[in-house]
Motif scaffolding. Structure first.
Motif, PDB file in Angstrom:
ATOM      1  N   ILE A 151      -5.206  -7.941   6.413  1.00 51.32           N
ATOM      2  CA  ILE A 151      -3.823  -7.662   5.182  1.00 51.32           C
ATOM      3  C   ILE A 151      -3.055  -7.143   4.685  1.00 51.32           C
ATOM      4  O   ILE A 151      -2.143  -6.930   4.001  1.00 51.32           O
ATOM      5  N   GLY A 152      -4.271  -5.562   5.152  1.00 53.52           N
ATOM      6  CA  GLY A 152      -3.360  -4.377   4.975  1.00 53.52           C
ATOM      7  C   GLY A 152      -3.579  -3.622   3.648  1.00 53.52           C
ATOM      8  O   GLY A 152      -4.859  -4.187   2.960  1.00 53.52           O
ATOM      9  N   ASN A 153      -2.626  -3.400   2.277  1.00 56.82           N
ATOM     10  CA  ASN A 153      -3.534  -3.460   1.079  1.00 56.82           C
ATOM     11  C   ASN A 153      -4.570  -2.476   0.540  1.00 56.82           C
ATOM     12  O   ASN A 153      -5.600  -2.129  -0.159  1.00 56.82           O
ATOM     13  N   GLU A 154      -4.714  -1.090   2.068  1.00 59.35           N
ATOM     14  CA  GLU A 154      -6.340  -0.785   2.175  1.00 59.35           C
ATOM     15  C   GLU A 154      -5.692   0.519   0.438  1.00 59.35           C
ATOM     16  O   GLU A 154      -4.803   0.706   0.997  1.00 59.35           O
ATOM     17  N   GLY A 155      -7.061   0.458   0.268  1.00 56.35           N
ATOM     18  CA  GLY A 155      -7.372   1.855  -1.059  1.00 56.35           C
ATOM     19  C   GLY A 155      -6.299   1.344  -1.690  1.00 56.35           C
ATOM     20  O   GLY A 155      -6.478   1.867  -3.143  1.00 56.35           O
ATOM     21  N   LYS A 156      -5.175  -0.036  -2.173  1.00 52.60           N
ATOM     22  CA  LYS A 156      -4.125  -0.630  -3.134  1.00 52.60           C
ATOM     23  C   LYS A 156      -4.641  -1.597  -3.982  1.00 52.60           C
ATOM     24  O   LYS A 156      -5.318  -2.800  -3.885  1.00 52.60           O
TER      25      LYS A 156
END
Length: 170
Positions: A117-122
């Motif tokens: 889903i993306g958003n890695e580290g956020k």
């Protein structure tokens, strides 16, 4: 060695059923192993209601991603004041791992790289995290080979986009 954090798992069926973190099941504990101030490996102790298994040691990209996410989370002043517990959430069938910051009042998730889903580290609110994962869970179910307990499944022919409604074979 780092402070241990509890590991939880969640399945695609739970996500599709609008289940959230309350459906996550505890499966063990994870430790990050450090040398010279750097995280070099992970160790995990798996648990079932019947027994605890010996630790397994491993190196993977999720170990480094976890260490990075923990450092980022610890730098946020609102997290220190809220008294969050550090957890790890795995959704194996969807290849999703996230750091789970849990408190009695709120939960936050930090997807670890690589994330579908993306958003890695956020920092991601659970509502956004699960909304993004629902599509992946539905795709997983559509591709999944049925198990004997699923009952018969009639294969559907692919849709013919050139066929005109009401005309057989066209």
């Amino acid at each position: 060695m780092s402070t241990p954090h509890q590991v939880f798992v969640l399945g695609p069926d739970d996500i599709e059923a609008d289940g959230g973190l309350e459906r996550a099941q505890p499966v063990g504990w994870r430790f990050l192993l450090e040398s010279g101030g750097n995280v070099i490996a992970g160790a995990e102790v798996s648990e079932t209601p019947e027994r605890t298994f010996p630790p397994s040691f491993y190196r993977s990209s999720s170990v480094g991603a976890t260490a990075t996410a923990i450092k980022a989370a610890r730098a946020l002043p609102q997290l220190e004041a809220a008294g969050f517990d550090l957890r790890l959430l795995r959704i194996p069938e969807l290849y999703q791992v996230a750091l789970w910051l849990h408190s009695p009042h709120t939960d936050l998730l930090i997807p670890l790289a690589p994330s579908p889903i993306g958003n890695e580290g956020k920092i991601t609110p659970p509502s956004v995290f699960f909304r993004e994962l629902i599509a992946a869970a539905r795709e997983y179910r559509a591709r999944r080979v049925p198990s004997p307990g699923d009952g018969p499944r009639t294969p559907q022919p692919p849709a013919d986009r050139n066929r005109k409604p009401g005309l057989p074979g066209h």
